[in-house]
Write an enzyme that holds these catalytic residues in place. Structure first.
Site, mmCIF file in Angstrom:
data_model
loop_
_atom_site.group_PDB
_atom_site.id
_atom_site.type_symbol
_atom_site.label_atom_id
_atom_site.label_comp_id
_atom_site.label_asym_id
_atom_site.label_seq_id
_atom_site.Cartn_x
_atom_site.Cartn_y
_atom_site.Cartn_z
ATOM 1 N N LYS A 177 0.856 -1.190 0.000
ATOM 2 C CA LYS A 177 0.000 0.000 0.000
ATOM 3 C C LYS A 177 0.892 1.240 0.000
ATOM 4 O O LYS A 177 1.787 1.367 0.841
ATOM 5 C CB LYS A 177 -0.853 -0.041 1.265
HETATM 6 O O1 G3P Z 1 -9.439 2.130 5.031
HETATM 7 C C1 G3P Z 1 -8.971 3.344 5.512
HETATM 8 C C2 G3P Z 1 -9.386 3.503 6.923
HETATM 9 O O2 G3P Z 1 -8.595 2.760 7.786
HETATM 10 C C3 G3P Z 1 -9.498 4.907 7.341
HETATM 11 O O3 G3P Z 1 -10.680 4.970 8.014
HETATM 12 O O4 G3P Z 1 -12.300 5.847 9.585
HETATM 13 O O5 G3P Z 1 -9.867 6.425 9.836
HETATM 14 O O6 G3P Z 1 -11.206 7.407 7.996
HETATM 15 P P1 G3P Z 1 -11.022 6.232 8.903
#
Ligand code: G3P
Length: 217
Positions: free
Chosen positions: A83
């Site tokens: 990634k």
């Molecule tokens: O897949 C990306 C994720 O881990 C980010 O999620 O909720 O931190 O925006 P969030």
């Protein structure tokens, strides 16, 4: 739509994997930090458990550094997806790593143009972040739709991996639009099973059943 689990919590992955709900896993530096585990150790454990792609994120900010880290992470298992962030350096790293035959997930995508560049660089997955756009009062699902349209217009094979998913409605909307994959925290996937009318209906059935005095076993 494929389900990836967005966590480095091995027990949570196992529970969903045992139900056949896990097509892959995504991690990032924040999720590794939350797990409290060593990145190589926990990622190896996840890769051994799950058949599908497991994203492990680089942390270098220059292309050479990302490429070196990506090659190192790819040694963990055959199902590692490297990634990289959607920066110019990340696109360069994406091109090099995909040319080497590795799966690459380009993350932190917030615009259709970024997604177009990732497809040109040969990304296996593009990760548009829905929830973080919603946080800014910008509809994250519009981005998924734009990318779907652009990729379909030109037949790009890069898979749309809807990320930063915060709710069951995000899962439904991503599936309706035609995202190839959605990655969500385990709690969101489990919450997809909930419905107040299911609970209410079950309560009524159980009360009526109790009044019959019967037992099945
Ligand atoms: O897949 C990306 C994720 O881990 C980010 O999620 O909720 O931190 O925006 P969030």
């Amino acid at each position: 739509m494929k389900f990836f689990v967005d966590t480095a919590d091995v027990d949570a992955i196992r529970e969903l994997n045992d139900l056949g709900m896990v097509d892959g896993v995504t991690t990032n530096p924040s999720l590794i930090m939350k797990s409290g585990r060593d990145i190589k150790e926990v990622t190896a454990e996840i890769c051994a458990m799950v058949d599908g792609p497991v994203s492990a994120e680089t942390v270098a900010t220059d292309a050479d550094g990302m490429i070196a880290e990506g090659r190192e992470l790819a040694k963990i298992a055959d199902n590692i997806t490297v990634k990289v962030p959607l920066t110019w350096a990340g696109l360069k790293a994406c091109k090099t790593l995909t040319d080497e035959g590795r799966m690459v997930n380009v993350t932190l995508c917030f615009s259709a143009n970024q997604a177009l560049l990732a497809a040109k660089a040969g990304a296996t997955f593009i990760s548009p972040f829905i929830g973080r756009l919603d946080d800014l009062n910008i509809d994250g699902m519009d981005l998924i739709q734009e990318i779907r349209t652009i990729y379909d217009n030109y037949g790009y094979e890069t898979q749309i991996l809807a990320a930063s998913i915060r709710s069951p409605n995000h899962m439904k909307d991503a599936a309706l639009i035609g995202a190839d994959v959605a990655t969500a925290p385990p709690g969101v996937i489990k919450a997809m099973a909930n419905h107040v009318l299911t609970d209410k209906g079950l309560d009524a059935f159980l009360k009526d059943w109790a009044s019959t005095g019967q037992s099945i076993l």
